[in-house]
Design a protein around this motif. Structure first.
Motif, PDB file in Angstrom:
ATOM      1  N   UNK A 275       0.949  -1.116   0.017  1.00 16.35           N
ATOM      2  CA  UNK A 275      -0.153  -0.228   0.011  1.00 16.35           C
ATOM      3  C   UNK A 275       0.941   1.241   0.029  1.00 16.35           C
ATOM      4  N   UNK A 276       1.751   1.304   0.626  1.00 10.90           N
ATOM      5  CA  UNK A 276       2.660   2.284   0.771  1.00 10.90           C
ATOM      6  C   UNK A 276       3.285   2.542  -0.334  1.00 10.90           C
ATOM      7  N   UNK A 277       4.162   1.356  -0.885  1.00 13.11           N
ATOM      8  CA  UNK A 277       4.929   1.439  -2.133  1.00 13.11           C
ATOM      9  C   UNK A 277       4.206   1.912  -3.300  1.00 13.11           C
ATOM     10  N   UNK A 278       2.727   1.840  -3.342  1.00  9.28           N
ATOM     11  CA  UNK A 278       2.243   2.030  -4.522  1.00  9.28           C
ATOM     12  C   UNK A 278       1.403   3.210  -4.218  1.00  9.28           C
TER      13      UNK A 278
ATOM     14  N   UNK B 231       9.590   7.856  -6.159  1.00  2.00           N
ATOM     15  CA  UNK B 231      11.009   7.788  -6.664  1.00  2.00           C
ATOM     16  C   UNK B 231      11.735   6.479  -6.284  1.00  2.00           C
ATOM     17  N   UNK B 232      11.508   5.684  -5.428  1.00  2.00           N
ATOM     18  CA  UNK B 232      12.188   4.492  -5.372  1.00  2.00           C
ATOM     19  C   UNK B 232      11.678   3.565  -6.470  1.00  2.00           C
TER      20      UNK B 232
ATOM     21  N   UNK C  31      10.415   4.242  -9.240  1.00  2.00           N
ATOM     22  CA  UNK C  31      10.939   4.568 -10.594  1.00  2.00           C
ATOM     23  C   UNK C  31      12.386   4.211 -10.793  1.00  2.00           C
ATOM     24  N   UNK C  32      13.152   4.340  -9.874  1.00  2.00           N
ATOM     25  CA  UNK C  32      14.568   4.165  -9.712  1.00  2.00           C
ATOM     26  C   UNK C  32      14.633   2.493  -9.845  1.00  2.00           C
ATOM     27  N   UNK C  33      13.926   1.672  -9.034  1.00  2.59           N
ATOM     28  CA  UNK C  33      13.720   0.296  -9.435  1.00  2.59           C
ATOM     29  C   UNK C  33      13.660  -0.170 -10.771  1.00  2.59           C
ATOM     30  N   UNK C  34      12.619   0.119 -11.220  1.00  2.29           N
ATOM     31  CA  UNK C  34      12.195  -0.064 -12.834  1.00  2.29           C
ATOM     32  C   UNK C  34      13.055   0.547 -13.704  1.00  2.29           C
ATOM     33  N   UNK C  35      13.711   1.548 -13.593  1.00  2.00           N
ATOM     34  CA  UNK C  35      14.673   1.888 -14.531  1.00  2.00           C
ATOM     35  C   UNK C  35      15.962   1.238 -14.639  1.00  2.00           C
ATOM     36  N   UNK C  36      16.217   0.565 -13.346  1.00  2.00           N
ATOM     37  CA  UNK C  36      17.366  -0.391 -12.980  1.00  2.00           C
ATOM     38  C   UNK C  36      16.915  -1.756 -13.851  1.00  2.00           C
ATOM     39  N   UNK C  37      15.887  -2.145 -13.728  1.00  2.00           N
ATOM     40  CA  UNK C  37      15.283  -3.437 -14.166  1.00  2.00           C
ATOM     41  C   UNK C  37      15.356  -3.317 -15.661  1.00  2.00           C
TER      42      UNK C  37
ATOM     43  N   UNK D  39      17.189   3.571   0.812  1.00  2.00           N
ATOM     44  CA  UNK D  39      17.475   3.892   2.150  1.00  2.00           C
ATOM     45  C   UNK D  39      16.240   4.803   2.900  1.00  2.00           C
ATOM     46  N   UNK D  40      16.119   5.755   1.918  1.00  2.00           N
ATOM     47  CA  UNK D  40      15.079   6.723   2.494  1.00  2.00           C
ATOM     48  C   UNK D  40      13.706   6.052   2.251  1.00  2.00           C
ATOM     49  N   UNK D  41      13.152   5.350   1.215  1.00  4.52           N
ATOM     50  CA  UNK D  41      12.057   4.711   1.384  1.00  4.52           C
ATOM     51  C   UNK D  41      12.045   3.854   2.417  1.00  4.52           C
TER      52      UNK D  41
END
Lengths: 174, 174
Positions: free
Chosen positions: A132-135, A143-144, A146-152, B142-144
DNA sequence: AACCGATGTTTTGCTAATAAAACAACTGAT
DNA sequence: ATCAGTTGTTTTATTAGCAAAACATCGGTT
């Protein structure tokens, strides 16, 4: 320590995969058709009426399923509680696998289905909080992700923790 | 649509919970003792030698386990591949449940054990990517995590998606 | 040599979950 | 009223996974 004290808790699960799906089938049939009989459950699960009859007899004995004067089935309050918790876990896991880990919907559905009835209530609850928090629209979460997906996407630029993830998880195996 | 096409894929799993643990037991015994016999596996899993003997006979027939001239067991290359993928999935799930969702170690161990052999290779791989990035020293990650955990602590200030998560997941049910 | 303990296997039985087939009861159409 | 189709149940059989018990084998002691 071999963790030999843990692995047997698997079968100690009061709600088997089969029972979970018999119960949720009744729930979904009530929503779709407005009723649920033995044959409807059997059709929904693609098993014979005889098999469904036996399993449902046991569930009636356990007080999870109630029977009409005309053989129409219904979930008891206990049965509905169980179905609610199962569907909640399935939904959370599916959402996580599909919308966060970006697995295709079929894979997410299959894995969520396999796992739903096995997760403890604690795990289900924490996972719900997390997803819930993540989405949510929290900027940090945004931001987290977005960064994760871009790394993916461009994972060749990223140093994975293991050399060959595909081989580690048998992605090539047959 | 009732998802009736999905739920049966559960049993289609070539590696059952029991088989997964027979194989990993051999692997761990090889590490701990340097060898693995039927009795050692039976002791590790806390089942009778007779049961272990039958299961291991089937695994030898499937080519996952090899037998010494003196009844000493060993994983075949195929068997080792399977064990590696199972242990990798278990480790990732345990890490996620324990270090991210903050479930206690026992709960994380139990749920990971239940789930390990059911996850698809794709899910295992994506989850590994996710957990690795989430627990890396990337400042966004980290922040997340810090924000998530702080919300977990004082969750009265947070508007949960459902009114009563505990009830939803049957936290009270015996 | 006789015995004891550990080991491996086999046989029998159990439970859960299924299929298959036989059966009975009800429903509807003709 | 009969016949066909649907429904629910029961019986028989199968498979996976276990226990329990009987059995055989091997190794070391005494």
């Amino acid at each position: 320590m071999m963790a030999s004290d843990v692995w047997k808790e698997y079968e100690s699960n009061e709600i088997s995969h089969s029972v979970a799906h018999h119960l949720t089938a009744i729930h979904e049939l009530m929503g779709d058709l407005g009723y649920a009989r033995v044959s409807d459950v059997a059709r929904a699960l693609e098993i014979t009426r005889g098999s469904a009859s036996l399993t449902l007899k046991a569930l009636k004995a356990r007080g999870l399923v109630l029977e009409d004067h005309n053989k129409f089935l219904k979930l008891s309050d206990d049965g509905r509680l169980i179905v609610d918790s199962i569907l909640a876990k399935r939904a959370v896991v599916r959402k996580f696998l599909n919308e966060v880990l970006k697995l295709d919907e079929h894979q997410a559905e299959v894995d969520a289905c396999k796992v739903e009835h096995l997760l403890s209530a604690q795990t289900g609850g924490q996972l719900l909080h997390f997803v819930y928090f993540l989405l949510s629209d929290d900027p940090t979460a945004r931001q987290f992700l977005a960064e994760f997906w871009s790394k993916l996407d461009q994972n060749e630029e990223w140093q994975w923790p293991v050399q060959d993830v595909d081989q580690l998880f048998n992605l090539e195996s047959r």
